[in-house]
Design a protein around this motif. Structure first.
Motif, PDB file in Angstrom:
ATOM      1  N   PRO A  12       0.793  -1.216   0.000  1.00 26.25           N
ATOM      2  CA  PRO A  12       0.000   0.000   0.000  1.00 26.25           C
ATOM      3  C   PRO A  12       0.830   1.273   0.000  1.00 26.25           C
ATOM      4  CG  PRO A  12      -0.963  -1.584   1.499  1.00 26.25           C
ATOM      5  CD  PRO A  12       0.218  -2.256   0.820  1.00 26.25           C
ATOM      6  N   ALA A  13       1.887   1.267   0.783  1.00 25.00           N
ATOM      7  CA  ALA A  13       2.664   2.480   0.954  1.00 25.00           C
ATOM      8  C   ALA A  13       3.183   3.019  -0.375  1.00 25.00           C
ATOM      9  CB  ALA A  13       3.834   2.212   1.895  1.00 25.00           C
ATOM     10  N   SER A  14       3.357   2.131  -1.376  1.00 26.95           N
ATOM     11  CA  SER A  14       3.976   2.576  -2.614  1.00 26.95           C
ATOM     12  C   SER A  14       2.956   2.993  -3.667  1.00 26.95           C
ATOM     13  CB  SER A  14       4.841   1.461  -3.168  1.00 26.95           C
ATOM     14  OG  SER A  14       3.993   0.422  -3.583  1.00 26.95           O
ATOM     15  N   ASN A  15       1.696   2.889  -3.366  1.00 34.90           N
ATOM     16  CA  ASN A  15       0.698   3.210  -4.382  1.00 34.90           C
ATOM     17  C   ASN A  15       0.443   4.716  -4.477  1.00 34.90           C
ATOM     18  OD1 ASN A  15       0.238   0.707  -5.340  1.00 34.90           O
ATOM     19  ND2 ASN A  15      -1.926   0.689  -4.879  1.00 34.90           N
ATOM     20  N   PRO A  16       0.109   5.201  -5.691  1.00 34.19           N
ATOM     21  CA  PRO A  16      -0.132   6.634  -5.812  1.00 34.19           C
ATOM     22  C   PRO A  16      -1.406   7.019  -5.083  1.00 34.19           C
ATOM     23  CG  PRO A  16      -0.692   5.486  -7.857  1.00 34.19           C
ATOM     24  CD  PRO A  16      -0.106   4.465  -6.934  1.00 34.19           C
ATOM     25  N   ASP A  17      -1.426   8.200  -4.563  1.00 31.67           N
ATOM     26  CA  ASP A  17      -2.609   8.649  -3.836  1.00 31.67           C
ATOM     27  C   ASP A  17      -3.301   9.734  -4.648  1.00 31.67           C
ATOM     28  OD1 ASP A  17      -4.490   9.272  -1.979  1.00 31.67           O
ATOM     29  OD2 ASP A  17      -3.149  10.565  -0.840  1.00 31.67           O
ATOM     30  N   VAL A  18      -3.853   9.323  -5.775  1.00 31.14           N
ATOM     31  CA  VAL A  18      -4.488  10.282  -6.661  1.00 31.14           C
ATOM     32  C   VAL A  18      -5.899   9.796  -6.903  1.00 31.14           C
ATOM     33  CG1 VAL A  18      -4.364  11.419  -8.891  1.00 31.14           C
ATOM     34  CG2 VAL A  18      -2.264  10.553  -7.822  1.00 31.14           C
ATOM     35  N   SER A  19      -6.901  10.567  -6.516  1.00 35.57           N
ATOM     36  CA  SER A  19      -8.286  10.130  -6.685  1.00 35.57           C
ATOM     37  C   SER A  19      -9.035  11.120  -7.574  1.00 35.57           C
ATOM     38  CB  SER A  19      -8.974  10.034  -5.330  1.00 35.57           C
ATOM     39  OG  SER A  19      -8.290   9.113  -4.538  1.00 35.57           O
ATOM     40  N   THR A  20      -9.705  10.595  -8.614  1.00 39.63           N
ATOM     41  CA  THR A  20     -10.428  11.459  -9.550  1.00 39.63           C
ATOM     42  C   THR A  20     -11.862  10.986  -9.683  1.00 39.63           C
ATOM     43  OG1 THR A  20      -8.377  11.265 -10.800  1.00 39.63           O
ATOM     44  CG2 THR A  20     -10.146  12.538 -11.816  1.00 39.63           C
ATOM     45  N   PRO A  21     -12.874  11.843  -9.421  1.00 39.49           N
ATOM     46  CA  PRO A  21     -14.263  11.421  -9.589  1.00 39.49           C
ATOM     47  C   PRO A  21     -14.550  11.105 -11.054  1.00 39.49           C
ATOM     48  CG  PRO A  21     -14.102  13.689  -8.758  1.00 39.49           C
ATOM     49  CD  PRO A  21     -12.722  13.225  -9.011  1.00 39.49           C
ATOM     50  N   MET A  22     -15.499  10.170 -11.316  1.00 38.54           N
ATOM     51  CA  MET A  22     -15.750   9.768 -12.692  1.00 38.54           C
ATOM     52  C   MET A  22     -17.121  10.212 -13.188  1.00 38.54           C
ATOM     53  SD  MET A  22     -13.817   6.153 -12.676  1.00 38.54           S
ATOM     54  CE  MET A  22     -13.840   6.044 -14.433  1.00 38.54           C
ATOM     55  N   GLY A  23     -17.764  11.129 -12.430  1.00 34.11           N
ATOM     56  CA  GLY A  23     -18.986  11.762 -12.904  1.00 34.11           C
ATOM     57  C   GLY A  23     -20.124  10.818 -13.225  1.00 34.11           C
ATOM     58  N   GLY A  24     -20.244   9.722 -12.462  1.00 35.47           N
ATOM     59  CA  GLY A  24     -21.389   8.846 -12.611  1.00 35.47           C
ATOM     60  C   GLY A  24     -21.334   7.918 -13.825  1.00 35.47           C
ATOM     61  N   ILE A  25     -20.245   7.941 -14.613  1.00 35.04           N
ATOM     62  CA  ILE A  25     -20.173   7.064 -15.795  1.00 35.04           C
ATOM     63  C   ILE A  25     -19.761   5.662 -15.336  1.00 35.04           C
ATOM     64  CG2 ILE A  25     -18.995   6.661 -18.007  1.00 35.04           C
ATOM     65  CD1 ILE A  25     -18.270   9.716 -17.855  1.00 35.04           C
ATOM     66  N   THR A  26     -20.473   4.602 -15.821  1.00 30.60           N
ATOM     67  CA  THR A  26     -20.058   3.248 -15.468  1.00 30.60           C
ATOM     68  C   THR A  26     -19.286   2.644 -16.632  1.00 30.60           C
ATOM     69  OG1 THR A  26     -21.964   2.966 -14.058  1.00 30.60           O
ATOM     70  CG2 THR A  26     -20.871   0.960 -14.783  1.00 30.60           C
ATOM     71  N   ILE A  27     -18.011   2.361 -16.395  1.00 32.77           N
ATOM     72  CA  ILE A  27     -17.180   1.721 -17.421  1.00 32.77           C
ATOM     73  C   ILE A  27     -17.055   0.257 -17.019  1.00 32.77           C
ATOM     74  CG2 ILE A  27     -14.869   1.686 -18.448  1.00 32.77           C
ATOM     75  CD1 ILE A  27     -14.704   4.688 -17.550  1.00 32.77           C
ATOM     76  N   GLN A  28     -17.119  -0.655 -17.991  1.00 30.41           N
ATOM     77  CA  GLN A  28     -16.964  -2.079 -17.649  1.00 30.41           C
ATOM     78  C   GLN A  28     -15.491  -2.456 -17.711  1.00 30.41           C
ATOM     79  OE1 GLN A  28     -19.930  -4.222 -20.045  1.00 30.41           O
ATOM     80  NE2 GLN A  28     -21.154  -4.249 -18.191  1.00 30.41           N
ATOM     81  N   HIS A  29     -15.127  -3.391 -16.829  1.00 30.79           N
ATOM     82  CA  HIS A  29     -13.712  -3.758 -16.698  1.00 30.79           C
ATOM     83  C   HIS A  29     -13.509  -5.247 -16.917  1.00 30.79           C
ATOM     84  CE1 HIS A  29     -12.415   0.129 -15.025  1.00 30.79           C
ATOM     85  NE2 HIS A  29     -13.672   0.171 -14.640  1.00 30.79           N
ATOM     86  N   GLU A  30     -12.326  -5.585 -17.443  1.00 31.60           N
ATOM     87  CA  GLU A  30     -11.961  -7.000 -17.643  1.00 31.60           C
ATOM     88  C   GLU A  30     -11.752  -7.694 -16.295  1.00 31.60           C
ATOM     89  OE1 GLU A  30     -11.923  -8.788 -20.343  1.00 31.60           O
ATOM     90  OE2 GLU A  30     -12.550  -7.024 -21.510  1.00 31.60           O
ATOM     91  N   LEU A  31     -11.241  -6.924 -15.315  1.00 27.14           N
ATOM     92  CA  LEU A  31     -11.006  -7.492 -13.975  1.00 27.14           C
ATOM     93  C   LEU A  31     -11.693  -6.633 -12.932  1.00 27.14           C
ATOM     94  CD1 LEU A  31      -9.569  -9.394 -11.936  1.00 27.14           C
ATOM     95  CD2 LEU A  31      -7.626  -7.825 -11.999  1.00 27.14           C
TER      96      LEU A  31
END
Ligand code: GDG
Length: 429
Positions: A12-31
């Motif tokens: 966890p400590a090495s992960n970027p801490d950048v959060s961006t809202p996605m405005g309610g759009i649902t994108i489908q993901h492979e995983l």
């Protein structure tokens, strides 16, 4: 002894801490990963940070290598829009106050958790808790149905979400579903006490792969499935495939691990700055340092460890002027029955041992009820002579693996309960 090679990446400590809202759009993901908690929690200033804990430690890494989505409770009561955090898309699930009480504190942590840990505490069964568990599982399943791409993979985690595989399969048979249980899975005699054992067993059997920490857990599950769902009770090796409901289901053993490279890098950095030696000097240079690092949970055996330490002092096997026991107990599940009592008992024991054996210059037990940054844990792993990992029952125990991985020169002693899954991998601990 070596930590098993890691199939998981950044801590966890090495992960970027950048959060961006996605405005309610649902994108489908492979995983798509579904786990009770999101891997992040909100800071006081409203930004998000990765949260500590075994599951996040292991999984944040997978997501860093293969971007995808993570469905989990945000810590808030409202379900809200998805947002991007580093390469991950996070789908926050809200839990109302009564769902938190009945699903999380109730069914998950006062029914299933003690039952899955060999009935260490009396298990409570309440229909209202079970109903909330089903409702919340439905909410997770619905989000998974919406966000998993056609033919994509859904990876469901842990005892909180055991109905999700069947709920998703009923609507999205195209999705490949994996389930992994982070806790132990108890012998079937114990789980037969659960009035809803059939729903849970069938919920899990709807996955394509059901993964467990150890062979014993996989065997226990198969014995239960044979009893309830009439599947053949195969002899489980590391992986067994059975036929159920016209499909193949693989029951597999996948002991979870850590990112050894990250721990080694932090250990090298700590040694370069002399942090372990400085820590020992700061606590009066005892000859022997014994260390415990655990979530404050009655399964972790912190009380047993303290009592054993006390016995050794009493019998004169350890000299209180020579030894220091450092115990980090991370706050956990404060509102779940049993946790407050466990904390009182641990703190009573710490007080008693310190009262009886400390000197004016320093205590013999150094106890912290807090969460430390992971970068501060690694120097402690390096400063210890003995790492005491003494659960009464534990799915795996990543602290044992982190300790071994941090000791790049193979020094130090790991004292490991045979009731931790990690004991299968560290037979010479
Ligand atoms: C479950 C199963 C299974 C601890 N204190 C701090 C902190 N930690 C980190 C450790 C380690 C993790 O939390 C705890 O690992 P465990 O293995 O003990 O995990 P549980 O939370 O009990 O979770 C367990 C695990 O899932 C994974 O499958 O091994 O059997 O019960 O990584 O380093 N991390 C930070 N500060 C602390 O104070 N940053």
């Amino acid at each position: 002894m070596s930590a098993s090679s890691a199939s998981f990446a950044p801590h966890p400590a090495s992960n970027p801490d950048v959060s961006t809202p996605m405005g309610g759009i649902t994108i489908q993901h492979e995983l798509v990963i579904a786990a009770n908690r999101l891997p992040v929690r909100r800071r006081d200033d409203d930004s998000w940070e990765l949260s500590p804990g075994g599951l996040v430690t292991a999984m944040a890494a997978v997501m860093a290598r293969q971007p995808g989505a993570w469905i989990g409770w945000s810590g808030e009561s409202e379900t809200s829009d998805s947002f991007a955090h580093g390469d991950m898309t996070l789908h926050p699930i809200g839990l109302s106050t009564s769902e938190l009480r009945n699903y999380y504190e109730g069914f998950a942590n006062a029914t299933l958790w003690p039952l899955y840990h060999n009935g260490l505490l009396p298990t409570q069964f309440k229909r209202s808790w079970w109903h909330a568990y089903r409702t919340v599982n439905e909410r997770f399943a619905q989000r998974a149905i919406e966000t998993t791409a056609p033919g994509g993979t859904l990876w469901v985690h842990d005892y909180h979400l055991q109905l999700v595989p069947a709920m998703v399969r009923a609507v999205r048979p195209d999705v490949r579903i994996g389930f992994f249980l982070h806790t132990s899975f108890p012998p079937s005699q114990l789980i037969m006490r659960l009035p809803w054992r059939a729903e849970i067993t069938k919920g899990l059997l709807a996955a394509d792969v059901v993964g467990f920490q150890t062979r014993t857990d996989a065997r226990n599950f198969l014995a239960l499935a044979a009893r309830i769902a009439d599947v053949p009770e195969e002899n489980v090796g590391d992986s067994t495939t059975i036929e159920y409901d016209g499909r193949s289901v693989t029951i597999a053993t996948h002991p979870i691990s850590i990112d050894v490279e990250i721990v080694e890098a932090l250990a090298t950095a700590a040694l370069d700055t002399n942090a372990p030696r400085e820590f020992r000097a700061s606590v009066g240079d005892p000859r022997v340092v014994i260390l415990g690092v655990d979530r404050l949970d009655y399964t972790k055996g912190i009380d047993a460890r303290l009592k054993a330490f006390c016995e050794l002092l009493k019998d004169g096997e350890l000299d209180p002027g020579d030894v220091l026991f450092v115990q980090i107990a991370t706050p956990s599940r404060d509102n779940v029955p049993g946790y407050e009592d466990t904390r009182f008992e641990i703190e009573r024991l710490v007080g008693q041992i310190n009262g009886d054996y400390s000197s004016l210059s320093r205590p013999v037990v150094h106890y912290l009820h807090t969460t430390l940054p992971f970068e501060a844990l690694v120097p402690l792993y390096l400063a210890a002579d003995v790492m005491a990992v003494t659960p009464y029952q534990d799915g795996m125990n990543l602290v044992a693996k982190e300790f071994v991985a941090s000791r790049i020169d193979d020094s130090g002693v790991l004292l490991l309960s045979e009731f931790a899954g990690a004991a299968d991998e560290f037979p010479d601990a």
